[in-house]
Write a protein that holds these residues in place. Structure first.
Motif, PDB file in Angstrom:
ATOM      1  N   LEU A 333       0.856  -1.178   0.000  1.00  0.00           N
ATOM      2  CA  LEU A 333       0.000   0.000   0.000  1.00  0.00           C
ATOM      3  C   LEU A 333       0.902   1.241   0.000  1.00  0.00           C
ATOM      4  O   LEU A 333       1.782   1.381   0.847  1.00  0.00           O
ATOM      5  CB  LEU A 333      -0.887   0.008   1.248  1.00  0.00           C
ATOM      6  CG  LEU A 333      -1.834   1.196   1.405  1.00  0.00           C
ATOM      7  CD1 LEU A 333      -2.923   1.181   0.361  1.00  0.00           C
ATOM      8  CD2 LEU A 333      -2.464   1.208   2.792  1.00  0.00           C
ATOM      9  N   GLY A 334       0.665   2.109  -0.965  1.00  0.00           N
ATOM     10  CA  GLY A 334       1.506   3.290  -1.065  1.00  0.00           C
ATOM     11  C   GLY A 334       2.609   3.168  -2.084  1.00  0.00           C
ATOM     12  O   GLY A 334       3.314   4.145  -2.386  1.00  0.00           O
ATOM     13  N   GLN A 335       2.733   1.992  -2.651  1.00  0.00           N
ATOM     14  CA  GLN A 335       3.775   1.757  -3.644  1.00  0.00           C
ATOM     15  C   GLN A 335       3.626   2.701  -4.838  1.00  0.00           C
ATOM     16  O   GLN A 335       4.603   3.028  -5.509  1.00  0.00           O
ATOM     17  CB  GLN A 335       3.673   0.286  -4.106  1.00  0.00           C
ATOM     18  CG  GLN A 335       4.731  -0.164  -5.070  1.00  0.00           C
ATOM     19  CD  GLN A 335       6.034  -0.502  -4.345  1.00  0.00           C
ATOM     20  OE1 GLN A 335       6.200  -0.202  -3.177  1.00  0.00           O
ATOM     21  NE2 GLN A 335       6.959  -1.106  -5.060  1.00  0.00           N
ATOM     22  N   ASN A 336       2.396   3.151  -5.107  1.00  0.00           N
ATOM     23  CA  ASN A 336       2.173   4.017  -6.279  1.00  0.00           C
ATOM     24  C   ASN A 336       2.798   5.402  -6.120  1.00  0.00           C
ATOM     25  O   ASN A 336       2.883   6.165  -7.065  1.00  0.00           O
ATOM     26  CB  ASN A 336       0.682   4.106  -6.619  1.00  0.00           C
ATOM     27  CG  ASN A 336      -0.123   4.949  -5.637  1.00  0.00           C
ATOM     28  OD1 ASN A 336       0.435   5.692  -4.824  1.00  0.00           O
ATOM     29  ND2 ASN A 336      -1.435   4.837  -5.698  1.00  0.00           N
ATOM     30  N   LYS A 340      -1.871  10.407  -0.608  1.00  0.00           N
ATOM     31  CA  LYS A 340      -1.837  11.622   0.210  1.00  0.00           C
ATOM     32  C   LYS A 340      -2.490  11.392   1.563  1.00  0.00           C
ATOM     33  O   LYS A 340      -2.099  11.988   2.549  1.00  0.00           O
ATOM     34  CB  LYS A 340      -2.591  12.751  -0.513  1.00  0.00           C
ATOM     35  CG  LYS A 340      -1.801  13.487  -1.559  1.00  0.00           C
ATOM     36  CD  LYS A 340      -2.445  14.860  -1.751  1.00  0.00           C
ATOM     37  CE  LYS A 340      -1.532  15.839  -2.433  1.00  0.00           C
ATOM     38  NZ  LYS A 340      -1.595  15.717  -3.897  1.00  0.00           N
ATOM     39  N   LEU A 341      -3.537  10.556   1.582  1.00  0.00           N
ATOM     40  CA  LEU A 341      -4.273  10.353   2.827  1.00  0.00           C
ATOM     41  C   LEU A 341      -4.700   8.904   2.962  1.00  0.00           C
ATOM     42  O   LEU A 341      -5.224   8.320   2.026  1.00  0.00           O
ATOM     43  CB  LEU A 341      -5.517  11.255   2.858  1.00  0.00           C
ATOM     44  CG  LEU A 341      -6.415  11.167   4.101  1.00  0.00           C
ATOM     45  CD1 LEU A 341      -7.034  12.527   4.400  1.00  0.00           C
ATOM     46  CD2 LEU A 341      -7.509  10.129   3.972  1.00  0.00           C
ATOM     47  N   ILE A 342      -4.444   8.365   4.140  1.00  0.00           N
ATOM     48  CA  ILE A 342      -4.949   7.029   4.467  1.00  0.00           C
ATOM     49  C   ILE A 342      -5.676   7.133   5.792  1.00  0.00           C
ATOM     50  O   ILE A 342      -5.087   7.534   6.803  1.00  0.00           O
ATOM     51  CB  ILE A 342      -3.800   6.001   4.604  1.00  0.00           C
ATOM     52  CG1 ILE A 342      -2.973   5.949   3.326  1.00  0.00           C
ATOM     53  CG2 ILE A 342      -4.362   4.619   4.930  1.00  0.00           C
ATOM     54  CD1 ILE A 342      -1.728   5.071   3.456  1.00  0.00           C
ATOM     55  N   ASN A 343      -6.940   6.796   5.798  1.00  0.00           N
ATOM     56  CA  ASN A 343      -7.682   6.752   7.052  1.00  0.00           C
ATOM     57  C   ASN A 343      -8.363   5.390   7.172  1.00  0.00           C
ATOM     58  O   ASN A 343      -9.379   5.138   6.546  1.00  0.00           O
ATOM     59  CB  ASN A 343      -8.725   7.880   7.107  1.00  0.00           C
ATOM     60  CG  ASN A 343      -9.498   7.875   8.420  1.00  0.00           C
ATOM     61  OD1 ASN A 343      -9.236   7.037   9.299  1.00  0.00           O
ATOM     62  ND2 ASN A 343     -10.437   8.788   8.573  1.00  0.00           N
ATOM     63  N   CYS A 358       4.884   5.701   2.579  1.00  0.00           N
ATOM     64  CA  CYS A 358       5.405   7.043   2.305  1.00  0.00           C
ATOM     65  C   CYS A 358       6.292   7.084   1.064  1.00  0.00           C
ATOM     66  O   CYS A 358       7.038   8.044   0.863  1.00  0.00           O
ATOM     67  CB  CYS A 358       6.150   7.591   3.512  1.00  0.00           C
ATOM     68  SG  CYS A 358       5.010   8.137   4.777  1.00  0.00           S
ATOM     69  N   LYS A 359       6.184   6.057   0.233  1.00  0.00           N
ATOM     70  CA  LYS A 359       6.978   6.088  -0.998  1.00  0.00           C
ATOM     71  C   LYS A 359       6.552   7.296  -1.826  1.00  0.00           C
ATOM     72  O   LYS A 359       5.374   7.564  -1.990  1.00  0.00           O
ATOM     73  CB  LYS A 359       6.779   4.798  -1.793  1.00  0.00           C
ATOM     74  CG  LYS A 359       7.864   4.608  -2.815  1.00  0.00           C
ATOM     75  CD  LYS A 359       7.645   3.376  -3.639  1.00  0.00           C
ATOM     76  CE  LYS A 359       8.601   3.436  -4.822  1.00  0.00           C
ATOM     77  NZ  LYS A 359       8.124   2.619  -5.910  1.00  0.00           N
ATOM     78  N   LEU A 381       7.794   4.764   8.625  1.00  0.00           N
ATOM     79  CA  LEU A 381       7.571   6.209   8.571  1.00  0.00           C
ATOM     80  C   LEU A 381       8.794   6.987   8.107  1.00  0.00           C
ATOM     81  O   LEU A 381       8.793   8.209   8.093  1.00  0.00           O
ATOM     82  CB  LEU A 381       7.129   6.714   9.950  1.00  0.00           C
ATOM     83  CG  LEU A 381       5.828   6.105  10.485  1.00  0.00           C
ATOM     84  CD1 LEU A 381       5.558   6.583  11.895  1.00  0.00           C
ATOM     85  CD2 LEU A 381       4.653   6.463   9.587  1.00  0.00           C
ATOM     86  N   ARG A 382       9.818   6.246   7.702  1.00  0.00           N
ATOM     87  CA  ARG A 382      11.098   6.894   7.429  1.00  0.00           C
ATOM     88  C   ARG A 382      11.000   7.998   6.373  1.00  0.00           C
ATOM     89  O   ARG A 382      11.543   9.075   6.532  1.00  0.00           O
ATOM     90  CB  ARG A 382      12.126   5.840   6.996  1.00  0.00           C
ATOM     91  CG  ARG A 382      13.533   6.373   6.938  1.00  0.00           C
ATOM     92  CD  ARG A 382      14.530   5.245   6.758  1.00  0.00           C
ATOM     93  NE  ARG A 382      14.607   4.395   7.941  1.00  0.00           N
ATOM     94  CZ  ARG A 382      14.932   3.103   7.886  1.00  0.00           C
ATOM     95  NH1 ARG A 382      15.169   2.518   6.724  1.00  0.00           N
ATOM     96  NH2 ARG A 382      15.003   2.400   8.994  1.00  0.00           N
ATOM     97  N   ASN A 383      10.264   7.718   5.287  1.00  0.00           N
ATOM     98  CA  ASN A 383      10.239   8.696   4.186  1.00  0.00           C
ATOM     99  C   ASN A 383       9.069   9.665   4.240  1.00  0.00           C
ATOM    100  O   ASN A 383       8.807  10.356   3.275  1.00  0.00           O
ATOM    101  CB  ASN A 383      10.192   7.948   2.852  1.00  0.00           C
ATOM    102  CG  ASN A 383      11.429   7.115   2.658  1.00  0.00           C
ATOM    103  OD1 ASN A 383      12.527   7.549   2.988  1.00  0.00           O
ATOM    104  ND2 ASN A 383      11.250   5.904   2.155  1.00  0.00           N
TER     105      ASN A 383
END
Lengths: 865, 215
Positions: A333-336, A340-343, A358-359, A381-383
């Motif tokens: 999830l987030g690979q794209n 901007k927002l995940i809830n 955070c990619k 959360l690094r990036n």
């Protein structure tokens, strides 16, 4: 001849002259129609000030008016031009060539006149954002050239006329923000050119208007949100492949999300939130290649969040909070790189946090609170360099905060209710954009680092329920925007920095349950803004300090369980006019209760229990204004924080403001329901005299605890007035007399304790008293009746039915013989008659059987005796 | 203001139907919210029933024991209209169900038979219809059972004679039929407990007629 030669020319000339005359007449008619309208219907002329025939030949050069080359009005645009009035007086028949009519964003009111239907050439009609009322005119179907129809933002009501389906050239139809009711008429299926339809924020009902999406629909935008549509979302919705926006939120749709939505490969906004959708999220949604915005919040969806959706290349906003979703989040999830927002908050997701969220560093908001995520949080959360809102509270995340890499843009950081351990790193002082820091309910140790005081923008600091020790850092006072400081339930010791009292913005100061020790009366200072002050469960000593007198904004004052002594100052009643909660329990306060307290006209809760108060309850207590009626739950007047109010309503005070109440014999911590509470607890003191009858005027009381005092006299006769009472404890006094009958009116009474008094007489039989246990009444020697086992004199007959029978038959020996004779006689004489009827009449046969049965039983008893 | 806060609390109550993990353990609050969603509450008696609270123990008209388990529901005389639902059967620890003098309609859910700790079932003076469920015979702790002044039909389930703790019973003013049991606790109930049931015929006949005689 010449004359004759000229004739045709003259005729042509005359014709032309007459034409131009006609034309000017027509133009004059149009001008006069507009001027007449302005004079009779319009108050403020707004942008129509140029409308005049004085220095002008006609309306074509008036502002907002356009004409065709023949000089006839084809367009009127008075958009946002500050006119007040109605359309009633506008003679539409005088404006036959009008194609565009735009009166949007004005202050027009009244009905939309049905005469508007004469505008046969009308293409655009915009009446949006006015105050039009009433239904749409039925003959609106005559406007067959209409292409754009905009009624949004009025107060229109009634149903949509079927005739609207005759406007077959309509391509955009906007009805949102009105009060329309009923279903969308099926006749709208005739609108083959409709591309945009918005019916949101009305009271439309019925099933999904699927006919809008059938037979080669060209609809790209459909918004039905905030209505009362119900039933399932039909599978056919997948046929409308032109759809780009589909908003169905805040309705009562049920059933599953149709998997056919996956065919909508142009759809970029899908909002299904706040419905009753159930079942799993179909994995076919992962085929919606254009999807950017997905909102599934507040449904009853279960199962996992499909991997296929996580992989969508354009997806930027994912809302799926408040469902029953579970399982592990796809690690990709987030690979794209666009998210901007995940809830996904308030679900049951577990496993580790997804590592790629955070990619591309696009992520700004991550809300995963109230799930069961576990593991560390340092890698994922690094990036997250764009992250400004991070809420991971109430999960099982574990680890040291040392690994939390600093996100300079972070405004909200909530990691409360996890298993974070170690100390709060000094580097947290570098999160200088932070507005809200919540690390409560973890296992954090060591002291509160001085460096935190560098967070100069901070509005909320919540570190409660950890193992933080040492003293409260002096420099906290430098956070001049701080509204909430909650460092309760730690092991903080020493003194309270005196600068805290005068912090300009501070509204909630919660220092409950620490080891703070200080002689209170030595505190000097001026308390300016604090509304909710919790110093409970510490080791504070001395008198109630005079500096509190400056707390004119105090709403909640909780000094419970300290070592305070001396008198309760009468100025509490006069100098703290906004007080709603006053809790001074479990101290060593003594003397009389000052009658001035009753001047606190907002007071809902007073707890003076477990002290050494003496004397009577002031009669003035009957005049607590706020307790004399039911609380309506109004939040006004309670401390609130403005912090991102709209974004996150739940942060309003209740995380920080709570009150422990002895509620029906058990202590509970009250939060939101405090709004509705009215209660008095004076238990465990040495109060004496009678319970003032005046207390019975406090009709809003929900609980009353006067136990463990030296009260005498009777229970006030009109205690039944307190009909909201749920908990009443008068135990362990020396109250005498009988229990007032009116107590049976207390139909909400769930807890009653009258034990260990000197009450006597019968326990009244009534709706709620009978079902209580004996525990409520024991220790009153003179008391009798249910539920006590002690019977009241004269009550024996009704309670023991078998003994009653025996008693009666013993008494009347003679009756036996008579009865026996009667039975025999009746039996013999009636036998044939009755038996005959029995075969024919069903209702008689029962009566007979009963008779026989009774006789037999009676006879058997008689013989037995 | 009051109505908006009611809306908020109602909405949040509805949201509760979507179980969140923090609240997953709070199945009793969930059941109560499901119950609330069936009801019309003009007096705002259920205003405090807010799902965002950790448990229902600080809601009004709900009483918990020290383990935060719901043991009482006190909504007598509250001007409530609506139906009783199967979700009430999930209040495993309930001892007192006080719903008397309202306008509850529909049937008594057979799931109420799951309330094995129930001491008092006061449903009197409502508009309940249908039969008295046989499942109520599983309520072995029941002491008070007052169903009077409703529109209940059918016969009195014979299985109720096994409720040996039953002390007070009132079935009067209904439309029950058949005969009145005489065994077990029924031997102690006065005739007034059964009066004004036009088709209820009298004490059970010892083997002479079936109990649903006249139904």
């Amino acid at each position: 001849m010449e004359n004759m030669h000229l004739q045709p020319k003259t005729i042509i000339l005359a014709f032309l002259i007459s034409l131009s005359f006609l034309k000017t007449t027509a133009i004059k008619t149009e001008a006069h129609a507009l001027l007449r309208w302005r004079s009779i219907d319009i108050d403020g002329e707004g942008c129509t000030s140029s409308w005049s025939l004085v220095n002008s030949t006609g309306p074509c050069d008036w502002s907002g008016v356009r004409c065709n080359h023949a000089g006839s009005v084809i367009s009127i645009t008075l958009y946002d031009c500050n006119i007040y009035g109605m359309l009633r007086g506008l003679d539409f028949s005088a404006l036959p060539n009008i194609e565009h009519l735009n009166f949007g964003s004005n202050n027009l009111y009244g009905f939309i006149p049905s005469t508007i239907s004469v505008l046969a050439k009308l293409v655009t009609l915009d009446l949006s954002w006015n105050y039009f009322t009433g239904p749409l005119p039925l003959n609106i179907g005559n406007l067959t050239e209409l292409n754009y129809l905009d009624f949004r933002g009025n107060q229109l009501n009634g149903t949509i006329p079927t005739q609207l389906g005759s406007c077959i050239k309509l391509s955009e139809l906007y009805l949102e923000y009105n009060q329309f009711i009923g279903p969308i008429p099926p006749s709208l299926s005739q609108l083959k050119d409709l591309t945009k339809f918005n019916a949101s924020v009305n009271q439309f009902s019925g099933s999904f208007p699927i006919f809008l999406l059938q037979n080669g629909t060209r609809l790209t935008y459909l918004d039905l949100s905030d209505n009362q549509f119900s039933g399932p979302i039909p599978l056919d919705v997948g046929n409308s492949t032109e759809l780009e926006i589909l908003e169905l939120s805040s309705n009562s749709f049920t059933g599953q999300i149709p998997s056919s939505l996956g065919f909508l490969n142009k759809l970029y906004n899908l909002s299904l939130n706040n419905n009753f959708l159930s079942g799993e999220i179909p994995k076919q949604l992962g085929n919606m290649s254009a999807l950017e915005f997905l909102n599934l919040n507040y449904n009853q969806l279960e199962g996992t969040f499909p991997t296929a959706i996580s992989m969508l290349s354009s997806l930027s906003f994912i809302h799926a909070s408040n469902n029953n979703l579970s399982g592990v989040i796809d690690p990709y999830l987030g690979q794209n790189g666009h998210l901007k927002l995940i809830n996904l908050s308030n679900n049951s997701f577990f496993g580790e946090l997804p590592t790629h969220i955070c990619k591309g560093s696009a992520l700004e908001v991550l809300q995963l609170e109230n799930n069961q995520f576990s593991g560390p949080l340092h890698t994922c959360l690094r990036n997250c360099s764009s992250l400004f809102f991070l809420d991971l509270s109430n999960n099982y995340l574990r680890g040291s905060l040392r690994f939390f890499t600093i996100k300079p843009n972070l405004k909200v950081l909530r990691l409360s209710e996890n298993n974070m351990f170690g100390n709060i790193p000094a580097e947290f002082g570098n999160l200088t954009a932070l507005l809200h820091l919540a690390l409560g309910s973890n296992h954090l140790t060591s002291k509160i680092p001085e460096e935190l005081t560098r967070l100069r923008s901070l509005q909320v600091l919540e570190l409660s329920n950890n193992f933080l020790s040492n003293s409260i850092p002096l420099h906290l006072c430098r956070m001049k925007y701080l509204e909430v400081l909650d460092i309760s339930m730690n092991q903080l010791s020493g003194r309270i920095p005196s600068c805290l009292w005068s912090m300009d913005a501070l509204k909630v100061l919660n220092l409950d349950s620490n080891k703070l020790s200080q002689r209170m009366h030595s505190i000097v200072g001026h308390m300016t803004s604090i509304q909710s002050l919790h110093l409970s469960n510490n080791k504070l000593t001395g008198d109630i300090p005079l500096f509190l007198k400056s707390g004119s904004n105090l709403t909640v004052l909780d000094l419970r369980n300290n070592i305070l002594y001396g008198l309760v100052p009468s100025w509490i009643g006069t100098s703290l006019p906004l007080l709603r909660v006053l809790c001074l329990s479990s101290n060593r306060l003594s003397g009389k209760i000052p009658p001035e307290l009753s001047e606190l006209s907002f007071l809902q809760l007073i707890d003076l229990s477990h002290n050494n108060f003496t004397g009577p309850i002031p009669k003035s207590f009957g005049s607590f204004k706020s307790m004399s009626r039911r609380q309506e739950g109004n939040v006004d007047g309670w401390p609130d924080i403005n912090f991102i109010h709209n974004y996150y309503e739940k942060y309003i005070i209740w995380d920080f403001v709570y009150e422990v109440i002895d509620w029906k014999g058990i202590e509970f911590s009250f939060t939101k329901t405090l709004l509705l509470m009215n209660g008095i607890d004076l238990s465990c003191n040495s109060l004496s005299d009678e319970i003032p009858a005046e207390l019975m005027t406090l009709k809003g009381l929900v609980f009353l605890n006067l136990s463990g005092n030296n009260f005498i006299g009777n229970i006030p006769e009109n205690i039944g007035n307190l009909n909201l009472l749920e908990s009443l404890d008068l135990s362990r006094n020396t109250i005498s007399g009988s229990i007032p009958i009116s107590m049976t009116n207390l139909t909400f009474l769930a807890f009653l304790n009258l034990s260990y008094n000197e009450l006597s007489g019968t326990i009244p039989i009534g709706s709620q008293l009978q079902i209580l246990t004996a525990q409520s009444f024991i220790g009153n020697e003179g008391l009798c009746g249910t539920p006590l086992s002690k019977l009241c004199p004269g009550d024996a007959m009704s309670t023991e039915s078998s003994s009653k029978n025996a008693h009666t038959s013993d008494k009347n020996g003679e009756e036996r013989i008579w009865l026996f004779a009667f039975v025999c006689l009746g039996f013999i004489s009636g036998f044939w008659l009755v038996l005959g009827v029995l075969f024919f009449n069903k209702s008689w046969n029962y009566t007979y059987f009963v008779l026989v049965d009774n006789m037999l039983q009676h006879m058997m008893k008689l013989f037995a005796i | 203001m009051a109505s908006s806060s009611l809306l908020i609390s109602l909405a949040s109550c509805l949201l509760f139907l979507a179980v969140s993990p923090a609240l997953a353990s709070n199945s009793e609050g969930e059941a109560l919210c499901a119950f609330k969603s069936r009801l019309s509450d003009p007096n705002n008696v259920l205003q405090s029933w807010d799902q965002s609270l950790v448990n229902p123990c600080t809601w009004f008209h709900v009483t918990c024991d020290s383990q935060n388990r719901v043991i009482r529901l006190d909504l007598g005389n509250s001007n409530i209209t609506g139906t009783l639902g199967p979700e009430l059967g999930r209040l495993q620890h309930l001892q007192y169900l006080e719903l008397y003098r309202n306008s509850f309609m529909g049937k008594i859910p057979e799931e109420l038979g799951n309330l094995k700790n129930l001491v008092s079932m006061d449903l009197y003076e409502n508009q309940l219809e249908g039969e008295i469920p046989k499942s109520l015979s599983k309520l072995k702790s029941l002491r008070f059972m007052r169903l009077n002044n409703n529109k209940l039909t059918g016969s009195i389930p014979r299985e109720l004679v096994t409720l040996s703790n039953l002390k007070v019973l009132d079935f009067s003013n209904n439309d029950l039929c058949g005969t009145i049991p005489v065994d077990g606790p029924f031997s102690t109930f006065p005739p007034e407990s059964f009066e004004n049931n036009k088709r209820l015929n009298g004490p059970e006949l010892l083997g002479l007629a079936s109990y649903d005689f006249g139904c």
